[in-house]
Design a protein around this motif. Sequence first.
Motif, PDB file in Angstrom:
ATOM      1  N   GLY A  40      20.097  -2.654 -39.395  1.00 25.79           N
ATOM      2  CA  GLY A  40      20.063  -3.143 -38.017  1.00 25.79           C
ATOM      3  C   GLY A  40      20.529  -4.579 -37.904  1.00 25.79           C
ATOM      4  O   GLY A  40      21.253  -4.950 -36.966  1.00 25.79           O
ATOM      5  N   ILE A  41      20.131  -5.417 -38.872  1.00 26.81           N
ATOM      6  CA  ILE A  41      20.560  -6.818 -38.863  1.00 26.81           C
ATOM      7  C   ILE A  41      22.067  -6.922 -39.079  1.00 26.81           C
ATOM      8  O   ILE A  41      22.758  -7.704 -38.407  1.00 26.81           O
ATOM      9  N   LEU A  42      22.598  -6.130 -40.000  1.00 26.99           N
ATOM     10  CA  LEU A  42      24.046  -6.158 -40.252  1.00 26.99           C
ATOM     11  C   LEU A  42      24.825  -5.674 -39.032  1.00 26.99           C
ATOM     12  O   LEU A  42      25.876  -6.240 -38.695  1.00 26.99           O
ATOM     13  N   PHE A  43      24.344  -4.647 -38.374  1.00 31.45           N
ATOM     14  CA  PHE A  43      25.009  -4.174 -37.148  1.00 31.45           C
ATOM     15  C   PHE A  43      25.041  -5.279 -36.095  1.00 31.45           C
ATOM     16  O   PHE A  43      26.022  -5.425 -35.361  1.00 31.45           O
ATOM     17  N   GLY A  44      23.954  -6.045 -36.023  1.00 30.69           N
ATOM     18  CA  GLY A  44      23.881  -7.086 -35.013  1.00 30.69           C
ATOM     19  C   GLY A  44      24.700  -8.320 -35.327  1.00 30.69           C
ATOM     20  O   GLY A  44      25.173  -9.002 -34.413  1.00 30.69           O
ATOM     21  N   LEU A  45      24.904  -8.613 -36.632  1.00 32.11           N
ATOM     22  CA  LEU A  45      25.563  -9.864 -37.023  1.00 32.11           C
ATOM     23  C   LEU A  45      27.001  -9.698 -37.493  1.00 32.11           C
ATOM     24  O   LEU A  45      27.796 -10.629 -37.372  1.00 32.11           O
ATOM     25  N   GLU A  93      19.502  -3.930 -31.022  1.00 34.26           N
ATOM     26  CA  GLU A  93      19.411  -4.332 -29.620  1.00 34.26           C
ATOM     27  C   GLU A  93      18.755  -5.699 -29.472  1.00 34.26           C
ATOM     28  O   GLU A  93      19.123  -6.475 -28.584  1.00 34.26           O
ATOM     29  N   ALA A  94      17.778  -6.006 -30.330  1.00 39.01           N
ATOM     30  CA  ALA A  94      17.130  -7.318 -30.267  1.00 39.01           C
ATOM     31  C   ALA A  94      18.122  -8.433 -30.572  1.00 39.01           C
ATOM     32  O   ALA A  94      18.149  -9.467 -29.888  1.00 39.01           O
ATOM     33  N   ILE A  95      18.963  -8.244 -31.588  1.00 37.22           N
ATOM     34  CA  ILE A  95      19.961  -9.258 -31.933  1.00 37.22           C
ATOM     35  C   ILE A  95      21.021  -9.361 -30.841  1.00 37.22           C
ATOM     36  O   ILE A  95      21.465 -10.448 -30.470  1.00 37.22           O
ATOM     37  N   ARG A  96      21.401  -8.231 -30.300  1.00 34.47           N
ATOM     38  CA  ARG A  96      22.452  -8.203 -29.277  1.00 34.47           C
ATOM     39  C   ARG A  96      22.022  -8.952 -28.014  1.00 34.47           C
ATOM     40  O   ARG A  96      22.874  -9.484 -27.284  1.00 34.47           O
ATOM     41  N   LYS A 153      23.640 -16.107 -26.218  1.00 34.72           N
ATOM     42  CA  LYS A 153      24.675 -16.769 -27.010  1.00 34.72           C
ATOM     43  C   LYS A 153      24.565 -18.286 -26.937  1.00 34.72           C
ATOM     44  O   LYS A 153      24.974 -18.994 -27.866  1.00 34.72           O
ATOM     45  N   GLN A 154      23.993 -18.785 -25.844  1.00 39.55           N
ATOM     46  CA  GLN A 154      23.865 -20.235 -25.689  1.00 39.55           C
ATOM     47  C   GLN A 154      23.025 -20.847 -26.806  1.00 39.55           C
ATOM     48  O   GLN A 154      23.284 -21.977 -27.233  1.00 39.55           O
ATOM     49  N   TYR A 155      22.010 -20.096 -27.264  1.00 37.46           N
ATOM     50  CA  TYR A 155      21.173 -20.606 -28.356  1.00 37.46           C
ATOM     51  C   TYR A 155      22.009 -20.824 -29.611  1.00 37.46           C
ATOM     52  O   TYR A 155      21.873 -21.856 -30.294  1.00 37.46           O
ATOM     53  N   MET A 156      22.852 -19.853 -29.909  1.00 41.56           N
ATOM     54  CA  MET A 156      23.681 -19.942 -31.114  1.00 41.56           C
ATOM     55  C   MET A 156      24.709 -21.070 -30.979  1.00 41.56           C
ATOM     56  O   MET A 156      24.906 -21.847 -31.926  1.00 41.56           O
ATOM     57  N   TRP A 157      25.338 -21.173 -29.800  1.00 37.97           N
ATOM     58  CA  TRP A 157      26.331 -22.229 -29.599  1.00 37.97           C
ATOM     59  C   TRP A 157      25.695 -23.610 -29.700  1.00 37.97           C
ATOM     60  O   TRP A 157      26.258 -24.519 -30.324  1.00 37.97           O
ATOM     61  N   LEU A 158      24.526 -23.754 -29.085  1.00 42.23           N
ATOM     62  CA  LEU A 158      23.862 -25.050 -29.096  1.00 42.23           C
ATOM     63  C   LEU A 158      23.455 -25.446 -30.509  1.00 42.23           C
ATOM     64  O   LEU A 158      23.683 -26.595 -30.932  1.00 42.23           O
ATOM     65  N   ALA A 159      22.879 -24.509 -31.242  1.00 41.69           N
ATOM     66  CA  ALA A 159      22.463 -24.815 -32.609  1.00 41.69           C
ATOM     67  C   ALA A 159      23.667 -25.131 -33.493  1.00 41.69           C
ATOM     68  O   ALA A 159      23.616 -26.050 -34.319  1.00 41.69           O
ATOM     69  N   THR A 160      24.765 -24.401 -33.306  1.00 40.41           N
ATOM     70  CA  THR A 160      25.978 -24.652 -34.094  1.00 40.41           C
ATOM     71  C   THR A 160      26.565 -26.019 -33.771  1.00 40.41           C
ATOM     72  O   THR A 160      27.020 -26.753 -34.661  1.00 40.41           O
ATOM     73  N   PHE A 191      19.902 -18.031 -38.853  1.00 39.14           N
ATOM     74  CA  PHE A 191      19.191 -16.786 -39.159  1.00 39.14           C
ATOM     75  C   PHE A 191      17.681 -16.992 -39.133  1.00 39.14           C
ATOM     76  O   PHE A 191      16.947 -16.225 -38.491  1.00 39.14           O
ATOM     77  N   PHE A 192      17.203 -18.025 -39.825  1.00 34.05           N
ATOM     78  CA  PHE A 192      15.752 -18.205 -39.956  1.00 34.05           C
ATOM     79  C   PHE A 192      15.112 -18.841 -38.720  1.00 34.05           C
ATOM     80  O   PHE A 192      13.917 -18.643 -38.482  1.00 34.05           O
ATOM     81  N   SER A 193      15.880 -19.594 -37.949  1.00 32.79           N
ATOM     82  CA  SER A 193      15.301 -20.293 -36.806  1.00 32.79           C
ATOM     83  C   SER A 193      15.490 -19.571 -35.476  1.00 32.79           C
ATOM     84  O   SER A 193      14.686 -19.755 -34.552  1.00 32.79           O
ATOM     85  N   ILE A 194      16.527 -18.744 -35.362  1.00 32.81           N
ATOM     86  CA  ILE A 194      16.811 -18.087 -34.085  1.00 32.81           C
ATOM     87  C   ILE A 194      16.758 -16.565 -34.209  1.00 32.81           C
ATOM     88  O   ILE A 194      16.045 -15.890 -33.469  1.00 32.81           O
ATOM     89  N   ILE A 195      17.527 -16.033 -35.163  1.00 31.03           N
ATOM     90  CA  ILE A 195      17.673 -14.572 -35.251  1.00 31.03           C
ATOM     91  C   ILE A 195      16.379 -13.910 -35.714  1.00 31.03           C
ATOM     92  O   ILE A 195      15.890 -12.965 -35.084  1.00 31.03           O
ATOM     93  N   LEU A 196      15.808 -14.398 -36.819  1.00 32.28           N
ATOM     94  CA  LEU A 196      14.612 -13.765 -37.374  1.00 32.28           C
ATOM     95  C   LEU A 196      13.428 -13.790 -36.401  1.00 32.28           C
ATOM     96  O   LEU A 196      12.773 -12.744 -36.213  1.00 32.28           O
ATOM     97  N   PRO A 197      13.113 -14.928 -35.752  1.00 32.24           N
ATOM     98  CA  PRO A 197      12.014 -14.897 -34.767  1.00 32.24           C
ATOM     99  C   PRO A 197      12.262 -13.919 -33.618  1.00 32.24           C
ATOM    100  O   PRO A 197      11.317 -13.332 -33.086  1.00 32.24           O
ATOM    101  N   ALA A 198      13.536 -13.745 -33.231  1.00 32.09           N
ATOM    102  CA  ALA A 198      13.849 -12.807 -32.149  1.00 32.09           C
ATOM    103  C   ALA A 198      13.731 -11.354 -32.607  1.00 32.09           C
ATOM    104  O   ALA A 198      13.461 -10.461 -31.794  1.00 32.09           O
TER     105      ALA A 198
END
Length: 265
Positions: free
Chosen positions: A103-108, A164-167, A171-178, A188-195
């Motif tokens: 599921g994680i690989l499908f999402g990422l 579905e959780a990753i999807r 996207k703003q969270y990822m852009w801002l963190a990047t 992964f550990f700060s945004i994706i995993l908690p979600a």
Amino acid sequence: MVEKATNSNEEAQERVKKLSRQHFINIGHLRGTISIICLFILWHLGSTSELSGVKEIPTPMDVAETFWNGYLLSLKYWSNWSASFERVFYGFILAQLIGIPTGILFGLNDRMRNIVFPVFEVMRPVPPLAWVPLSILFWPTNESSIVFITFLGAFFVIVINIYEAIRHIPKQYMWLATSLGAKQRHLFFSIILPAVIPSIAAGMTLGIALTWEVVIAAEMIASDRGLGRLTWEGYVSSTPAVTVIGMISIGMAGCLTSAPMEQIS
């Protein structure tokens, strides 16, 4: 003095919350007990009535007598419990170990999703029981084929929940963190995993229930032991009391395994 007063207030609030939780739990248990008693009363009234389709069901006393005399101390009966629990355990654990990374690989991973996900979507609507004939031919033993079918019952639910959780992560969270210099492991550990964690818990709760549904049906078709087989034997031998014992045993077994999952979620 101010700090002491603050601490005492916090302790008082915690005590109130604890008492409230205990009171709520006690009321919940009381209501649950009353509902079970009402179910047995309705069952008895229906079994002793003249209603067609209901009067053929054995009364609770008949079922209790059959269980007491023939099953309570029977090693075969408890070995059926053990067999079903073992199959559910292995199937469920395999579904977690394979389903969560998938599921994680499908999402990422867009490339993997584009290649594998269409196949996944074609296979997902196929009921696990439709795999029984093929799995019996493919796997060397009936035991391994039943575990495989049980695994399928939870696998697709877990994968789609996580995907579905990753999807749905904004996207703003990822852009801002990047933009702030976060690397992939930080994302992964700060945004994706908690979600994903709540979806993993939800997938586990749904998955354990589905594994029981699948394993019982699989045992009726392709096994000589297990709670599903016990229920089927009661039907084949025209002993409704044994069938009801099997059904109640399945319900109790499902509750015993679902309760820890609900606590986690």
